[in-house]
Scaffold this active site. Sequence first.
Site, PDB file in Angstrom:
ATOM      1  CE  LYS A 123      -7.100   0.957   3.616  1.00 46.13           C
ATOM      2  NZ  LYS A 123      -5.866   1.236   4.381  1.00 46.13           N
ATOM      3  CB  CYS A 176      -4.369  -2.230   4.223  1.00 44.10           C
ATOM      4  SG  CYS A 176      -3.566  -2.527   5.829  1.00 44.10           S
ATOM      5  CD  GLU A 227      -2.625   0.932   2.747  1.00 48.71           C
ATOM      6  OE1 GLU A 227      -3.614   1.680   2.897  1.00 48.71           O
ATOM      7  OE2 GLU A 227      -2.277   0.076   3.590  1.00 48.71           O
TER       8      GLU A 227
END
Length: 640
Positions: free
Chosen positions: A117, A172, A46
């Site tokens: 994300k 994540c 990330e």
Amino acid sequence: MRDGFVKVAAGTPKIRVADCRYNAEQIFTLMREADKQGVKVLALPELCLTGYTCADLFLQPTLLRGAEEGLATILEATKNLDMVTAVGLPVWNKWDNKLYNCAAVIQSGEILGLVPKTCLPNYGEFYEGRWFASGAGVETRIPLCGQEVSLSNNDLFACSDMPNLVIGVEICEDLWAPEPPSIRLARAGATIILNLSASNELAGKAAYRRGLVSGQSGRLVCGYVYADAGEGESTTDLVFAGHNIVAENGSILAERRFATGLTISEIDVDRLVYERQRMNTYRADPSQECWRMSFDMDLSDTHLTRPVSPTPFVPQDQSDRAERCNEILYTAALGLKKRLEHTHAKTAVVGLSGGLDSTLAVLITAVSMEMLDRPASDIIAVTMPCFGTTDRTKSNAVLLAERLGCTLKTIDIGEAVRRHFKDIGQSMEDHDVTFENGQARERTQVLMDIANQTGGLVIGTGDLSELALGWCTYNGDHMSNYAVNAGIPKTLVRHLVSFISDDKEAEDPQLSTVLADILDTPVSPELLPAIEGQIAQKTEDLVGPYELHDFYLYYAIRWGFGPRKVLRLAEQAMGKRYDRSTLLKWLKNFYRRFFSQQFKRSCLPDGPKVGSVALSPRGDWRMPSDAMASLWLEELEGLE
């Protein structure tokens, strides 16, 4: 990529916080190394182009411009690579004036798409909500690096040359949320999920992270590649250890911590698609639309590095093997316990030959009686010597029954078989199939009649491997009232008996000794006359090594692999001990026997399913008794 294997990697480059030029060089150098190793799908951490720990620098146009320039550098440096790579970077969308934490999915110098994300952590040590907007519901196209690209978390990336390779991306915290995006992506067809992560290291967190990754790959029946930030991130408050994981359907294939570089393995997308087809509860959700972005890829052979166990039914690790043995022993015993209770059986009748299968059957029966608080004397152990019985096996059968406390009966069936042969005109000199099967059926008749006399049940001794090969006499050892070994393959039978032998060594050394000698006895039905007191008929000389047949059984039936793929895996797992011609010989024999002997499996007695493979028509496996093996055998032609 032949046979569905896709070489994947989770990569952690060494970075410098906010040094986008340096980071770009490290990234494309790592990409080139991955390509040299045959990697086709690569996940990087990330925000690796900038560093995850840039904090308020994310709001600086200089950093955002540096990230875009860094991505352009990577695209130019890797334009000759057809490997699909997911790179983490911040992306500003001028149309809504929001900053997104994105994965840029790139290949051959092109951006296939940007995945933002969805779940932004803003608790504890995380402050992502301070800088980034959630990508939930975002579907637009934006300019980046001179290209107009999709910005959406509904994008999938599908290989036109390998239809079962479909890639989804989450980032994540998306995995840690109650409803990860990967659920929707997998239900829309993604077979591999890439996770670009920057998960800081804390005591005990690695085990939890590992459980999340393996659990999600199992729940979604997918491959999961988790790439974590590592060396180079700021240590002002946090430490990142580069915990990279490659998982497939609940199993960890490769894992690394506290290191930069590549963590490589191969994901079998064909296997995943087969399992999804098999599970009718695995359904697509038509209300969730995902767009498929197509890409091309040169298909090539994949060198396998993933572990392929030569004994797929038997764990390699000793402690895992002991746990598995104990679990199966008690599962089978619980099944028999219920059957004895339900039928109000006064006895359990077991034919003891001194071989492995009947030994395991009587040991499981002894555990069932113990569960019922009944004496072992309620087990009637019957040894029935005949023309092929050796002193060794007869003695071991007697000793085993005595050490367990069973009621022992010795019935010599020789005279009864001779009389039967006389009645049907069978010559004693003609050692054909009638000579062999006549003995097996006489033994079954004796056991059934003793069960009638004592109000009991006949406990079957045949195992899963014998059922697969049809290595049993129809209405002989093929038949019983409850087939307690029916779900246990031969390789596991051996380990179960060995496990019990070791367990009993201190408590009853004599029992342990007789079990050890049974383990050392060649597998044989003992239906042909002994030669100078020795076993004349060795099963594995006739049908092939059981370790091979169990391997073939697992991959051909449990996973539905084609013959060529089964052979390839056998070479990978056992090529140092068996040459290709030997593996092929017994694989052909496996398919011939498996298809021709289905009629025996179609009318099996009840028996407990204790593992992932069962051949009972009620437990798992259904096929017509008249199916032909020709297509399977044709696939193996010309492979000698």
